[in-house]
Design a protein around this motif. Structure first.
Motif, PDB file in Angstrom:
ATOM      1  N   ALA A 147     -33.996  47.560   8.161  1.00  0.00           N
ATOM      2  CA  ALA A 147     -33.316  46.360   7.656  1.00  0.00           C
ATOM      3  C   ALA A 147     -31.950  46.712   7.104  1.00  0.00           C
ATOM      4  O   ALA A 147     -30.955  46.020   7.364  1.00  0.00           O
ATOM      5  CB  ALA A 147     -34.181  45.684   6.587  1.00  0.00           C
ATOM      6  N   ALA A 148     -31.890  47.792   6.355  1.00  0.00           N
ATOM      7  CA  ALA A 148     -30.617  48.231   5.768  1.00  0.00           C
ATOM      8  C   ALA A 148     -29.650  48.667   6.858  1.00  0.00           C
ATOM      9  O   ALA A 148     -28.435  48.383   6.784  1.00  0.00           O
ATOM     10  CB  ALA A 148     -30.858  49.382   4.796  1.00  0.00           C
ATOM     11  N   ALA A 149     -30.160  49.331   7.901  1.00  0.00           N
ATOM     12  CA  ALA A 149     -29.299  49.790   8.976  1.00  0.00           C
ATOM     13  C   ALA A 149     -28.695  48.624   9.737  1.00  0.00           C
ATOM     14  O   ALA A 149     -27.535  48.663  10.150  1.00  0.00           O
ATOM     15  CB  ALA A 149     -30.090  50.693   9.927  1.00  0.00           C
ATOM     16  N   VAL A 150     -29.472  47.562   9.922  1.00  0.00           N
ATOM     17  CA  VAL A 150     -28.946  46.380  10.614  1.00  0.00           C
ATOM     18  C   VAL A 150     -27.822  45.776   9.795  1.00  0.00           C
ATOM     19  O   VAL A 150     -26.767  45.372  10.326  1.00  0.00           O
ATOM     20  CB  VAL A 150     -30.067  45.330  10.827  1.00  0.00           C
ATOM     21  CG1 VAL A 150     -29.499  43.994  11.222  1.00  0.00           C
ATOM     22  CG2 VAL A 150     -31.030  45.826  11.902  1.00  0.00           C
ATOM     23  N   SER A 151     -27.979  45.723   8.486  1.00  0.00           N
ATOM     24  CA  SER A 151     -26.940  45.131   7.627  1.00  0.00           C
ATOM     25  C   SER A 151     -25.659  45.931   7.659  1.00  0.00           C
ATOM     26  O   SER A 151     -24.558  45.386   7.621  1.00  0.00           O
ATOM     27  CB  SER A 151     -27.454  45.058   6.180  1.00  0.00           C
ATOM     28  OG  SER A 151     -28.342  44.000   6.039  1.00  0.00           O
ATOM     29  N   SER A 152     -25.813  47.265   7.732  1.00  0.00           N
ATOM     30  CA  SER A 152     -24.622  48.124   7.686  1.00  0.00           C
ATOM     31  C   SER A 152     -24.030  48.352   9.068  1.00  0.00           C
ATOM     32  O   SER A 152     -22.972  48.989   9.198  1.00  0.00           O
ATOM     33  CB  SER A 152     -24.984  49.485   7.071  1.00  0.00           C
ATOM     34  OG  SER A 152     -25.911  50.176   7.898  1.00  0.00           O
ATOM     35  N   LEU A 186     -29.903  41.512  20.181  1.00  0.00           N
ATOM     36  CA  LEU A 186     -29.158  40.314  20.560  1.00  0.00           C
ATOM     37  C   LEU A 186     -27.962  40.063  19.660  1.00  0.00           C
ATOM     38  O   LEU A 186     -27.245  39.067  19.829  1.00  0.00           O
ATOM     39  CB  LEU A 186     -30.096  39.098  20.528  1.00  0.00           C
ATOM     40  CG  LEU A 186     -31.212  39.087  21.578  1.00  0.00           C
ATOM     41  CD1 LEU A 186     -32.221  37.984  21.296  1.00  0.00           C
ATOM     42  CD2 LEU A 186     -30.628  38.932  22.977  1.00  0.00           C
ATOM     43  N   GLY A 187     -27.735  40.937  18.687  1.00  0.00           N
ATOM     44  CA  GLY A 187     -26.590  40.803  17.792  1.00  0.00           C
ATOM     45  C   GLY A 187     -26.793  39.809  16.675  1.00  0.00           C
ATOM     46  O   GLY A 187     -25.837  39.468  15.969  1.00  0.00           O
ATOM     47  N   ARG A 188     -28.017  39.363  16.445  1.00  0.00           N
ATOM     48  CA  ARG A 188     -28.307  38.381  15.378  1.00  0.00           C
ATOM     49  C   ARG A 188     -28.788  39.152  14.142  1.00  0.00           C
ATOM     50  O   ARG A 188     -29.948  39.140  13.756  1.00  0.00           O
ATOM     51  CB  ARG A 188     -29.342  37.380  15.879  1.00  0.00           C
ATOM     52  CG  ARG A 188     -28.815  36.558  17.045  1.00  0.00           C
ATOM     53  CD  ARG A 188     -29.897  35.917  17.901  1.00  0.00           C
ATOM     54  NE  ARG A 188     -30.755  34.999  17.181  1.00  0.00           N
ATOM     55  CZ  ARG A 188     -31.736  34.298  17.760  1.00  0.00           C
ATOM     56  NH1 ARG A 188     -31.933  34.410  19.079  1.00  0.00           N
ATOM     57  NH2 ARG A 188     -32.495  33.499  17.046  1.00  0.00           N
ATOM     58  N   ASN A 189     -27.841  39.854  13.533  1.00  0.00           N
ATOM     59  CA  ASN A 189     -28.183  40.856  12.519  1.00  0.00           C
ATOM     60  C   ASN A 189     -28.800  40.279  11.255  1.00  0.00           C
ATOM     61  O   ASN A 189     -29.708  40.888  10.666  1.00  0.00           O
ATOM     62  CB  ASN A 189     -26.936  41.682  12.161  1.00  0.00           C
ATOM     63  CG  ASN A 189     -26.545  42.627  13.273  1.00  0.00           C
ATOM     64  OD1 ASN A 189     -27.263  42.762  14.267  1.00  0.00           O
ATOM     65  ND2 ASN A 189     -25.403  43.274  13.135  1.00  0.00           N
ATOM     66  N   ARG A 196     -32.429  41.443   9.986  1.00  0.00           N
ATOM     67  CA  ARG A 196     -32.721  42.022   8.675  1.00  0.00           C
ATOM     68  C   ARG A 196     -33.881  41.279   8.014  1.00  0.00           C
ATOM     69  O   ARG A 196     -34.802  41.903   7.454  1.00  0.00           O
ATOM     70  CB  ARG A 196     -31.489  41.966   7.773  1.00  0.00           C
ATOM     71  CG  ARG A 196     -31.818  42.406   6.354  1.00  0.00           C
ATOM     72  CD  ARG A 196     -30.625  42.567   5.474  1.00  0.00           C
ATOM     73  NE  ARG A 196     -31.055  43.085   4.177  1.00  0.00           N
ATOM     74  CZ  ARG A 196     -30.324  43.853   3.406  1.00  0.00           C
ATOM     75  NH1 ARG A 196     -29.125  44.236   3.801  1.00  0.00           N
ATOM     76  NH2 ARG A 196     -30.775  44.261   2.236  1.00  0.00           N
ATOM     77  N   ALA A 197     -33.856  39.954   8.081  1.00  0.00           N
ATOM     78  CA  ALA A 197     -34.932  39.163   7.466  1.00  0.00           C
ATOM     79  C   ALA A 197     -36.279  39.492   8.120  1.00  0.00           C
ATOM     80  O   ALA A 197     -37.304  39.593   7.444  1.00  0.00           O
ATOM     81  CB  ALA A 197     -34.619  37.676   7.583  1.00  0.00           C
ATOM     82  N   ALA A 198     -36.275  39.685   9.431  1.00  0.00           N
ATOM     83  CA  ALA A 198     -37.519  39.994  10.130  1.00  0.00           C
ATOM     84  C   ALA A 198     -38.050  41.367   9.732  1.00  0.00           C
ATOM     85  O   ALA A 198     -39.254  41.546   9.505  1.00  0.00           O
ATOM     86  CB  ALA A 198     -37.301  39.929  11.643  1.00  0.00           C
ATOM     87  N   PHE A 199     -37.156  42.357   9.639  1.00  0.00           N
ATOM     88  CA  PHE A 199     -37.587  43.693   9.224  1.00  0.00           C
ATOM     89  C   PHE A 199     -38.105  43.683   7.786  1.00  0.00           C
ATOM     90  O   PHE A 199     -39.090  44.358   7.460  1.00  0.00           O
ATOM     91  CB  PHE A 199     -36.442  44.695   9.357  1.00  0.00           C
ATOM     92  CG  PHE A 199     -36.169  45.140  10.762  1.00  0.00           C
ATOM     93  CD1 PHE A 199     -37.206  45.557  11.589  1.00  0.00           C
ATOM     94  CD2 PHE A 199     -34.876  45.142  11.270  1.00  0.00           C
ATOM     95  CE1 PHE A 199     -36.964  45.975  12.890  1.00  0.00           C
ATOM     96  CE2 PHE A 199     -34.626  45.555  12.562  1.00  0.00           C
ATOM     97  CZ  PHE A 199     -35.667  45.967  13.383  1.00  0.00           C
TER      98      PHE A 199
END
Length: 421
Positions: A412-417, A382-385, A389-392
């Motif tokens: 989590a790291a992949a979502v942030s980047s 949904l684009g709520r990165n 990340r917090a959920a992962f």
């Protein structure tokens, strides 16, 4: 051999052989607590003798022979009937002469499966039967069993203690149930076998993502059951499900042991012969009109994955429908969570989000890592990165498995980047 290497070797051996030791000793002594105690004594004897005498040629047979000698001493102390002593002494002599533990079978054909049926006695509540047999069959910790049942650890521990006490107080004989009694205990037995398989397929704790020896043991027991009850729909369904899932084991980890998720797996590494065996068992169950059996439904879901040579060919719409039907015949929050995943794949994250939100406050899923992981996946879609990340990260913290935690932190790291897919 260095002490650390010996300790590691013994730990591995103990994981594999302790259920067989307990099964044999329980058969001899008719007492679970004594069986577990003497099995531990055999382990301590190995720790005492092997560092100086070296590893025996057949470590498993050494442990069995040592445990059985101590059991014979215990039987003598109890002054059991001479005929019983003679029977046990004869079995011990076979081991002294080098016979393998697998040579000794009883009416049901397998000591471990026999112990499962004994521990699944109707005298015990259903939840206690499964917890006890999981503890005995593969030495699962109370934490591992609690995770499988979505229950607090003290609750599981109390069930196991009460179950053993009740069997002892009622002097339940360690006998093979007669064939007409097997069906009465079948559901608990199947639940146990599948939970053992699941612990091997996705280990709840430790450093390894999978524990293949547990999967192999569960499959072996499933095949024995299918031989005993060739037209039992739940048995065929469970066997089909395990065969189909086990076919992916080689692809579930990378060369470094890291977890590889289903959609990222190299499907050329799947065992297609095993898939064929699973599909044959599933087809037979369906021919017997078992389409609404919970295990058959789960096998049908696994079959959908098996039929997709590439991940993008997966029939997620059918999988979502099968999960919906499974949820009707066997309501469970875990099934609903899996349905949400399937709906997300078939219709998109927006369609799946309400299903997930309905599970957020289910007490049975509090502290359940997969719930947080699915939430992270949907939030990322949904684009709520930041939330993803917090959920992962939450899922990684909740997981008791080192490889799973590593994979979740990587997501989590992949979502942030911005590299997540």
């Amino acid at each position: 051999m260095e002490h650390a290497d010996l300790q590691q070797r013994l730990d591995t051996l103990w994981r594999m052989e302790s259920p067989r030791l307990v099964a044999r000793l329980a058969r001899m002594l008719g007492d679970l607590d004594s069986a577990e105690e003497l099995a531990q004594d055999a382990l301590l004897a190995a720790l005492e003798h092997w560092p100086t005498q070296g590893l025996p040629d057949n470590p498993a047979a050494w442990l069995m022979a040592t445990a059985q000698r101590r059991a014979i001493d215990r039987l003598r102390q109890r002054r059991l009937h001479a005929q019983r002593q003679t029977q046990v002494l004869d079995e011990q002599q076979d081991y002294v002469m080098g016979a393998d533990a697998q040579d000794h079978v009883d009416d049901i054909g397998d000591d471990l499966l026999r112990l499962v049926f004994v521990a699944c006695h109707p005298l015990l509540p259903a939840d206690a039967r499964v917890a006890l047999t999981l503890r005995l069959l593969c030495g699962l910790t109370t934490h591992e069993i609690a995770r499988a049942y979505l229950q607090p650890e003290p609750t599981i521990a109390q069930r196991i203690v009460r179950a053993k006490r009740l069997l002892s107080e009622r002097q339940v004989p360690f006998e093979v149930p007669r064939r007409h009694e097997l069906t009465q205990r079948l559901q608990s037995v199947l639940d146990v076998v599948y939970l053992v398989f699941n612990e091997g397929y996705a280990a709840s704790g430790g450093d390894d993502w999978t524990r293949p020896t547990l999967c192999e043991e569960a499959l072996r027991l499933g095949r024995v059951l299918a031989g005993l009850m060739p037209n039992a729909i739940p048995v065929l369904g469970l066997l089909a499900l395990m065969e189909l899932q086990a076919s992916r084991l080689r692809a579930r980890t990378g060369a470094d042991g890291a977890a590889v998720l289903l959609l990222d797996q190299d499907r050329s590494r799947w065992d297609w012969l095993q898939i064929g065996r699973g599909q044959a068992a599933l087809e037979k169950a369906l021919e017997l009109h078992g389409g609404d059996d919970p295990y058959v439904l789960q096998a049908a879901i696994a079959d959908c994955h098996a039929r997709a040579r590439r991940a993008e060919q997966t029939d997620w719409t059918r999988i979502a429908a099968l999960y919906a039907r499974l949820g009707e015949v066997m309501p469970s929050p875990v099934i609903e969570l899996n349905r949400a995943v399937a709906v997300a794949q078939a219709q998109g994250a927006e369609a799946a989000w309400p299903l997930l939100e309905a599970l957020q406050h289910d007490e049975r899923l509090q502290g359940y890592a997969p719930l947080a992981a699915v939430r992270g996946d949907l939030l990322a879609r949904l684009g709520r990165n930041a939330e993803a990340r917090a959920a992962f990260e939450q899922a990684a913290a909740l997981s008791g498995n080192a490889r799973e935690s590593q994979a979740l932190r990587a997501r989590a790291a992949a979502v942030s980047s911005g590299t997540a897919h």
